[in-house]
Design an enzyme around this catalytic site. Structure first.
Site, short mmCIF file in Angstrom:
data_model
loop_
_atom_site.label_atom_id
_atom_site.label_comp_id
_atom_site.label_asym_id
_atom_site.label_seq_id
_atom_site.Cartn_x
_atom_site.Cartn_y
_atom_site.Cartn_z
N PRO A 108 -1.37 16.83 -26.73
CA PRO A 108 -1.36 17.19 -28.15
C PRO A 108 -0.97 16.01 -29.03
CG PRO A 108 -0.42 18.95 -26.88
CD PRO A 108 -0.67 17.82 -25.91
N CYS A 109 -1.76 15.78 -30.08
CA CYS A 109 -1.57 14.59 -30.89
C CYS A 109 -0.50 14.77 -31.97
CB CYS A 109 -2.89 14.18 -31.56
SG CYS A 109 -3.55 15.44 -32.68
#
Length: 405
Positions: A108-109
């Site tokens: 997840p960024c």
């Protein structure tokens, strides 16, 4: 020291398994399975490529439902990767150590995205979810794939996150994978979107991976000169060509800024309504984020699609439509248009409400960008030969020429 494992030699007619982490709706997974397919707008069909996604895992059960709908042969496992042993993933995929050709995925960024830089923990790189990078390395160390592909936001490479990024590269190098990284612009690979992402790729044999050369070129936020010998960037208008859509509930931009949004021309944002442009003098110069009241420019690629946009965050379509009172309003992009901007197949199906769909697509890897990286890796690993790749690039060129004519 890592144990040496032989290169994978598939039997005739078989496909080589791939492990997918942080899979989301399956953008990178679809790229894995379609790596040998001709590009752009072709439907979801069985691929002649060498790989199959044996197991995919993600925290979001809904996103995995979307993935399963489009890749029904893939075993899925919803859950937090921090609570999921590698041995369990191997079991679910009917794999042993060293069986997988690839591990792919984009942690997840959010910890590294510019979108939340007003939070102190993100500015100072203290987001606890940054540990998900360590989980990715853990699976590489224990599954021992022939290669890996890790995707994330460009901000992961910024000085703010230098500690995490350096530690990640060092850990992968210690495993013998000789990681190579590069920030790629999706539009340079036929995606009608100015979306920048960093890719890290490594091979178990320690040979250096060579990133693909761009197939397209054009202006962007940071590019004023470009290679005119390449195919021009695909524009939003070209991407939507021939697409028939129907109105979606809640698509009109109403409320406090509804009237202002409708007055913003295509390619402009809230800055249109400052003293420097032709709209109303409603906002201070550079007082809002760039995507506030942003409209698509038909003759340019889209800006990056947001996973969780606020009610006045674009890009919105360049056309206005009347509301119930007959007043013109800007409209949000419809789901088929979002799919086109991500170069997903038109018949790709998504689970959930409109906001769920936006989140799944906004978090995904654009299909043609993922395919470009995976195609280069597949070629360098020897799973497709140069002659086949050259033939397919001819198909790519022809397809693009038709698309932009």
């Amino acid at each position: 020291m890592p144990v040496d494992l032989p290169a994978i030699t598939p039997s005739i007619g078989s496909k080589i398994p791939v492990i997918s982490l942080f899979s989301g709706a399956g953008g990178l997974d679809l790229a894995v399975e379609r790596v040998a397919d001709a590009p752009l707008l072709s439907p979801v069909v069985p691929s002649a490529g060498p790989f199959r996604v044996a197991v995919a895992t993600d925290y979001s059960a809904q996103a995995l439902d979307t993935l399963a709908l489009n890749l029904p042969e893939t075993a899925t496992w919803p859950g937090d990767i921090r609570d999921t042993p590698t041995s369990e993933l191997l079991r679910i995929g009917s794999l042993s150590e060293g069986d997988a050709a690839l591990v792919v995925g984009g942690p997840p960024c959010t910890p590294f995205s510019k979108s939340g830089f007003w939070l102190a923990e993100k500015r100072e790189s203290r987001d606890p979810n940054a540990s998900l990078l360590e989980e990715y390395v853990r699976v590489i160390a224990q599954a021992r794939p022939e290669a890996f592909v890790l995707e994330n936001v460009q901000a992961l490479t910024y000085k703010t996150h230098e500690k995490h990024f350096t530690q990640l590269l060092a850990a992968l190098a210690e495993l013998g994978y000789n990681p190579q990284w590069k920030t790629l612009l999706a539009a340079d690979f036929g995606v009608p979107q100015l979306r920048k992402r960093v890719f890290i790729v490594g091979r178990r044999d320690g040979r250096a991976f060579h990133f693909p050369e761009p197939t397209h070129a054009g202006p962007s936020e940071t590019t004023r000169t470009w290679d005119t010998s390449k195919v021009p960037h695909v524009t939003a208008e070209q991407a939507f060509a021939g697409l028939e859509t129907t109105a979606e509930m809640g698509e009109l931009v109403e409320g406090k800024y509804g009237e202002l949004a409708a007055e913003v021309p295509g390619g402009q944002n809230y800055l249109w309504h400052t003293s420097r442009f032709g709209g109303r003098n409603e906002f201070e110069w550079r007082s809002r984020y760039w995507t506030f009241l942003l409209r698509l420019a038909p003759q340019k690629p889209s800006s990056t699609l947001q996973a969780q946009p606020g009610p006045y965050v674009g890009p919105f379509h360049w056309e206005n439509l009347p509301n119930a009172e007959g007043e013109l309003r800007a409209r949000r992009l419809r789901v088929p248009e979002l799919l086109r901007l991500m170069t997903f197949p038109d018949n790709f199906r998504l689970i959930g409400r409109r906001a769920d769909v936006q989140r799944q697509l906004g978090n995904a890897v654009p299909l043609e960008l993922g395919k470009a990286v995976l195609r280069a890796l597949t070629l360098q690993l020897g799973y497709i030969d140069a002659e086949t790749d050259s033939d397919d690039r001819l198909v790519r060129s022809t397809s693009d020429a038709v698309l932009i004519s």
